[in-house]
Each structure stands twice: as C-alpha cells, then as structure tokens.
Design a protein around this motif. Structure first.
Motif, mmCIF file in Angstrom:
data_model
loop_
_atom_site.group_PDB
_atom_site.id
_atom_site.type_symbol
_atom_site.label_atom_id
_atom_site.label_comp_id
_atom_site.label_asym_id
_atom_site.label_seq_id
_atom_site.Cartn_x
_atom_site.Cartn_y
_atom_site.Cartn_z
ATOM 1 N N ALA A 304 4.641 4.314 -1.512
ATOM 2 C CA ALA A 304 4.787 6.473 -0.206
ATOM 3 C C ALA A 304 2.877 6.624 0.374
ATOM 4 O O ALA A 304 2.653 7.731 0.750
ATOM 5 C CB ALA A 304 5.568 6.499 -2.133
ATOM 6 N N PHE A 305 2.165 5.225 -0.858
ATOM 7 C CA PHE A 305 0.986 5.459 0.097
ATOM 8 C C PHE A 305 0.807 5.396 1.180
ATOM 9 O O PHE A 305 -0.606 5.867 2.336
ATOM 10 C CB PHE A 305 -0.234 3.853 -0.499
ATOM 11 N N THR A 306 1.501 4.892 2.532
ATOM 12 C CA THR A 306 1.500 4.997 3.787
ATOM 13 C C THR A 306 1.244 5.832 4.050
ATOM 14 O O THR A 306 0.120 6.185 5.340
ATOM 15 C CB THR A 306 3.001 3.300 4.069
ATOM 16 N N ASP A 323 -5.051 14.039 -5.294
ATOM 17 C CA ASP A 323 -6.149 14.004 -3.977
ATOM 18 C C ASP A 323 -7.576 13.770 -3.967
ATOM 19 O O ASP A 323 -7.996 13.194 -3.056
ATOM 20 C CB ASP A 323 -5.889 15.454 -3.910
ATOM 21 N N LEU A 324 -8.656 13.896 -5.161
ATOM 22 C CA LEU A 324 -9.632 13.551 -5.916
ATOM 23 C C LEU A 324 -9.665 12.192 -5.503
ATOM 24 O O LEU A 324 -10.575 11.298 -5.283
ATOM 25 C CB LEU A 324 -9.914 14.703 -6.349
ATOM 26 N N SER A 325 -9.480 11.034 -5.942
ATOM 27 C CA SER A 325 -9.395 10.311 -6.669
ATOM 28 C C SER A 325 -8.560 8.863 -5.257
ATOM 29 O O SER A 325 -9.436 7.810 -5.313
ATOM 30 C CB SER A 325 -9.008 10.294 -7.838
ATOM 31 N N TYR A 326 -7.617 9.698 -4.820
ATOM 32 C CA TYR A 326 -6.589 8.444 -4.470
ATOM 33 C C TYR A 326 -6.265 7.972 -2.981
ATOM 34 O O TYR A 326 -6.489 7.252 -2.041
ATOM 35 C CB TYR A 326 -4.991 7.947 -5.698
ATOM 36 N N LYS A 327 -6.638 9.830 -2.518
ATOM 37 C CA LYS A 327 -5.983 9.731 -1.046
ATOM 38 C C LYS A 327 -6.564 9.438 -0.364
ATOM 39 O O LYS A 327 -6.199 8.535 0.992
ATOM 40 C CB LYS A 327 -5.673 11.490 -0.980
ATOM 41 N N GLU A 328 -8.181 9.091 -0.377
ATOM 42 C CA GLU A 328 -8.765 9.042 0.648
ATOM 43 C C GLU A 328 -8.927 7.492 0.412
ATOM 44 O O GLU A 328 -8.706 6.714 2.155
ATOM 45 C CB GLU A 328 -10.463 9.526 0.472
ATOM 46 N N SER A 333 -2.073 2.720 3.644
ATOM 47 C CA SER A 333 -2.504 1.068 3.268
ATOM 48 C C SER A 333 -0.883 1.068 3.299
ATOM 49 O O SER A 333 0.266 1.068 3.276
ATOM 50 C CB SER A 333 -3.226 0.868 1.685
ATOM 51 N N ARG A 334 -1.071 -0.499 2.960
ATOM 52 C CA ARG A 334 0.372 -1.426 3.388
ATOM 53 C C ARG A 334 0.920 -1.806 1.662
ATOM 54 O O ARG A 334 0.152 -2.564 1.733
ATOM 55 C CB ARG A 334 0.661 -2.461 5.204
ATOM 56 N N LEU A 335 2.082 -2.140 1.552
ATOM 57 C CA LEU A 335 2.332 -2.653 0.533
ATOM 58 C C LEU A 335 2.727 -4.387 0.300
ATOM 59 O O LEU A 335 3.274 -5.083 1.223
ATOM 60 C CB LEU A 335 3.602 -2.285 -0.386
ATOM 61 N N ILE A 336 1.661 -5.272 0.635
ATOM 62 C CA ILE A 336 1.802 -6.826 0.816
ATOM 63 C C ILE A 336 3.131 -7.269 -0.586
ATOM 64 O O ILE A 336 3.805 -8.059 -0.260
ATOM 65 C CB ILE A 336 0.936 -7.684 0.273
ATOM 66 N N SER A 337 3.191 -7.266 -1.887
ATOM 67 C CA SER A 337 3.588 -8.078 -2.586
ATOM 68 C C SER A 337 3.486 -7.500 -3.933
ATOM 69 O O SER A 337 2.593 -5.903 -4.798
ATOM 70 C CB SER A 337 2.942 -9.419 -3.014
ATOM 71 N N ILE A 338 4.523 -7.768 -5.177
ATOM 72 C CA ILE A 338 4.758 -6.982 -6.416
ATOM 73 C C ILE A 338 5.309 -8.341 -6.751
ATOM 74 O O ILE A 338 5.880 -8.475 -6.394
ATOM 75 C CB ILE A 338 5.695 -6.436 -6.169
ATOM 76 N N GLY A 339 4.848 -8.064 -8.163
ATOM 77 C CA GLY A 339 5.066 -9.604 -9.000
ATOM 78 C C GLY A 339 6.048 -8.549 -10.016
ATOM 79 O O GLY A 339 6.416 -7.730 -10.611
ATOM 80 N N GLU A 357 -2.942 -3.214 1.062
ATOM 81 C CA GLU A 357 -4.024 -4.086 2.504
ATOM 82 C C GLU A 357 -4.163 -2.646 2.582
ATOM 83 O O GLU A 357 -3.308 -1.563 3.204
ATOM 84 C CB GLU A 357 -3.105 -4.569 4.080
ATOM 85 N N LEU A 358 -5.094 -2.827 2.695
ATOM 86 C CA LEU A 358 -6.028 -1.017 3.228
ATOM 87 C C LEU A 358 -5.713 -0.831 4.559
ATOM 88 O O LEU A 358 -6.096 -1.926 5.011
ATOM 89 C CB LEU A 358 -7.186 -0.806 1.998
ATOM 90 N N ARG A 359 -6.166 0.669 4.594
ATOM 91 C CA ARG A 359 -6.540 0.429 5.956
ATOM 92 C C ARG A 359 -7.364 -0.101 7.133
ATOM 93 O O ARG A 359 -7.045 -0.004 8.383
ATOM 94 C CB ARG A 359 -6.369 2.498 6.107
ATOM 95 N N ASP A 360 -8.536 -0.264 6.268
ATOM 96 C CA ASP A 360 -9.570 -1.213 6.975
ATOM 97 C C ASP A 360 -9.250 -2.055 6.955
ATOM 98 O O ASP A 360 -10.073 -3.487 7.516
ATOM 99 C CB ASP A 360 -11.171 -0.322 6.505
ATOM 100 N N GLY A 361 -8.380 -2.656 6.202
ATOM 101 C CA GLY A 361 -7.804 -4.436 6.981
ATOM 102 C C GLY A 361 -7.977 -5.000 4.790
ATOM 103 O O GLY A 361 -8.114 -5.956 5.366
ATOM 104 N N THR A 362 -8.949 -4.680 4.401
ATOM 105 C CA THR A 362 -9.666 -5.580 3.427
ATOM 106 C C THR A 362 -8.036 -5.207 1.933
ATOM 107 O O THR A 362 -7.540 -4.657 2.230
ATOM 108 C CB THR A 362 -10.596 -4.691 2.398
ATOM 109 N N MET A 363 -8.182 -6.221 1.328
ATOM 110 C CA MET A 363 -6.976 -6.507 0.389
ATOM 111 C C MET A 363 -7.335 -6.027 -1.141
ATOM 112 O O MET A 363 -8.795 -5.861 -1.509
ATOM 113 C CB MET A 363 -6.383 -7.935 0.353
ATOM 114 N N GLN A 364 -6.327 -5.604 -1.779
ATOM 115 C CA GLN A 364 -6.711 -5.725 -2.973
ATOM 116 C C GLN A 364 -6.029 -5.481 -3.747
ATOM 117 O O GLN A 364 -4.347 -5.429 -4.012
ATOM 118 C CB GLN A 364 -6.809 -3.758 -2.931
#
Length: 384
Positions: A304-306, A323-328, A333-339, A357-364
């Motif tokens: 749902a983040f996408t 809205d304040l902590s996570y939206k920005e 972002s795109r879900l890559i995997s779930i464990g 994969e976050l919007r700027d291409g970095t992985m979390q």
C-alpha cells in the motif's frame, strides 16, 4: 539460592513485636486512606503489597538496630510526605526513540527527570529534548517536539511508556520494588549489604522473554542480562545513586547512570504540556486488517506504500503519525521481499522481515512489527 535464603532469614523478626494503640490507630487510618485512593496508590506503589513493604522495613531494621515499632510508625507517617526531586540520568539510547529503548552501541543521551509526590499523588516529567513524557497519576502525555505530535494515554501506564525508567519515578521505594521481585521469585540474584550509613542493593538478572530469535535481546533493560546497583541512605530511605549495566559478550557495558539527584527542588510546571503539539487519543485505535496471517498483513501494508493507499494504511496506523513520520519516506516505494514472521522478547508483537526499494532507489531492510487489536485486526506498532 543462597542469597534468597539469607534474605528470608534476615526478614524473620528477632522479637515478639506488639504495636502500641497509637501505632495501630495510625495503621488503620493509613489503610482507610489506601482504600479511598486505591487506584492512585496502585500507580504510586507499582502494585507492592503491604507484606512486601513490611519485609523491606524488617530487613533494614535488622541492619540499623531500629525497632520495628519505630520503623513502622515512621513508614506510616511517610505515606503523607511530600517529595520534590530532580534527577539527571544518562542512558545509551537514541534521542527520538521511546523511553524503554536502549542500545549498547549508542552514545549516552541526557534525561532530565522531575518528580513531585504528595499524599500518594505523584506528578512527573521526563525530558530528553527530542521526546518528552509527563503524568499526573491518571493521564500520561508523551510528545516529540520536532514532529509536533504527541499521544494521550487516558490510563496511567508508566511501565508501558517508560520501561525501567518508571522505577526511578519513586526512588524511595526502589528497595521495596526489588525485594518484592526477589521474594516473589521473579528471578535474579539479589545481594543486600550495609556499608556505613548506606544500604547497597545489587541485582544480577537474566533477560526476560523468549529469545529463540535474539532480535530484541539487549533492546531494553528487562530484555537483557543486566546488573542493577543502588545506593540508598539507610536513615532517610532516599536513593543516593543508581547504575545499570548490560552483560554482552562477557563484558559489562554501562547503559544507565544517575549523574545527579537533588531533593527539595520544587517546580510548578512538571505537567505543563508543550504548545503547538497535536495530541492523538490512543483510545482511537485503528481497526486493523482481519483474517490474514502476519505475512499476508505485512505484504498488504507494504504494498500500500506504493500509491499510499489510505484505505488500507488508515486501518493499520494512526493517520496523524503516518502522515508526519512515514509518508514522505515511504510513499512511492516498492516491496521486494517478505520473510517468515517471528517473535522475540517480552512483548506481544509479531515481526516480519521485509525489503523495500524506496523512491530514490535505496534499499531498506527491516522487520515490521505487528500486533493484533482486541478485535483481531493487525496494526503496525514499529519497524518502519
């Protein structure tokens, strides 16, 4: 264990103790006050039974030579004492994290603690600049100035909000609390000594909780092998100093220490709330996602983040917080995997590993923390 047997032996009265009529009257009056203020007293004493209080008093009088009659009368009179305290405490943690959290690899963060206790009503404040909490015996408010967001807890839940730090809110009763744990068989090795005018209490405790998965090991004092050291004035029963260390890789790492403690330091604004903060009522809990496994719920939420799908996200997180902590950070972002989900520590959270994969291409890579509401729906409580 030897220390437990030694403490039990110390707690045995050495004489036939008979209270005077005056003392009996004081105890009866104190119990009447206790019944009238049961809810507040339960908050202040942390659920300590009168038998545990008596056990502590007897332990101290054995060392001090004070008679049980004198000591018990002093304790009853102390029920109405006023105590004004300021403490400076250093904790290895992060400035914005909750007050329970510790990290042996972090630097020390300064916490300023203010306490005012009168007639069994305790007001307190803990301030580490980027997170503040205050309580008045019924309500607790905690807020993060940088986010201009706070939470209102309508019931007194110091231990839930503060973890071990809740113990420091009533420093005169630390010895009672720890000995109550010992007598109740709650684990740990307890050593009590008297050195000059001081009572020295040392507690060596093993981590509480299930650590088949060690994810939360050493993330709080309760969830760590720790050594707690207290120095208490034998005469006034006031805390003089305290320190906590965590045992990790056979090393003792200091994680909490009282830098200063001053009594009689009055402040009128202990419970004053900060201006410009929006306080969210925690009673308004999201409904959660029902009829899903933890992995399915995590997948639904993270997908749902996408598009930042609020039809889903508002069911699992408070809108103001998301809205304040996570939206920005997470929108787009795109879900890559779930464990596979797992549990760890003392809480009732279920953790699900994920990679985004976050919007700027970095992985979390992290573990989203989920809990079920009273109505059986999954909500997000951490891990973002």
């Amino acid at each position: 264990m030897d220390d437990y047997n030694e403490i039990k032996e110390l707690l045995k009265p050495r004489r036939d103790i008979k209270a005077s009529d005056e003392l009996r009257l004081k105890v009866i009056r104190a119990m009447e006050r206790k019944n009238r203020k049961q809810v507040v007293r339960k908050c202040v004493f942390g659920g300590i039974s009168l038998s545990a209080v008596a056990a502590v008093l007897l332990l101290v009088l054995v060392s001090s030579g004070m008679s049980a009659k004198e000591f018990l009368a002093e304790a009853v009179n102390a029920f109405g004492d006023t105590e004004e305290i300021e403490m400076t405490v250093e904790v290895r943690t992060r400035p914005l994290e909750n007050f329970r959290y510790i990290d042996i690899n972090e630097d020390f963060v300064t916490h300023h603690i203010y306490i005012s206790e009168s007639d069994s009503l305790m007001r307190w404040r803990i301030d580490k600049e980027e997170r503040v909490a205050t309580g008045s015996g019924a309500d607790i408010y905690t807020w993060m100035p940088a986010l201009k967001l706070g939470l209102h807890l309508p019931e007194s839940k110091e231990a839930k909000v503060l973890g071990y730090m809740a113990t420091l809110l009533s420093p005169r009763k630390i010895l009672e609390t720890e000995l109550d744990n010992c007598i109740g068989g709650k684990g740990g090795k307890y050593t009590v000594n008297k050195r000059g005018d001081d009572i020295i209490l040392t507690v060596h405790a093993m981590p509480q909780g299930n650590f088949d998965n060690p994810y939360l090991l050493n993330s709080s004092i309760a969830e760590s092998e720790n050594i707690r050291r207290y120095v208490i004035d034998a005469g006034t029963k006031r805390l003089k100093s305290a320190a906590v260390s965590v045992i990790s890789d056979n090393r003792e790492i200091p994680v909490l220490k009282i830098i200063s403690i001053n009594y009689g330091q009055h402040r009128n604004d202990i419970c004053r709330l900060a201006d410009g903060i929006r306080y969210v009522e925690t009673d308004n809990q999201p409904v959660g996602l029902k009829d899903l496994s933890a992995e399915e719920a995590a997948t639904t939420i993270l997908n749902a983040f996408t598009d930042w799908d609020e039809a889903i996200l508002n069911k699992v997180m408070m809108k103001e917080l998301s809205d304040l902590s996570y939206k920005e950070k997470f929108s787009g972002s795109r879900l890559i995997s779930i464990g596979h989900s797992f549990t760890s520590g003392t809480g009732n959270s279920i953790f699900v590993p994920y990679m985004l994969e976050l919007r700027d291409g970095t992985m979390q890579r992290h573990n989203i923390a989920l809990q079920k509401t009273d109505y059986g729906g999954w909500i997000v409580v951490g891990g973002l």
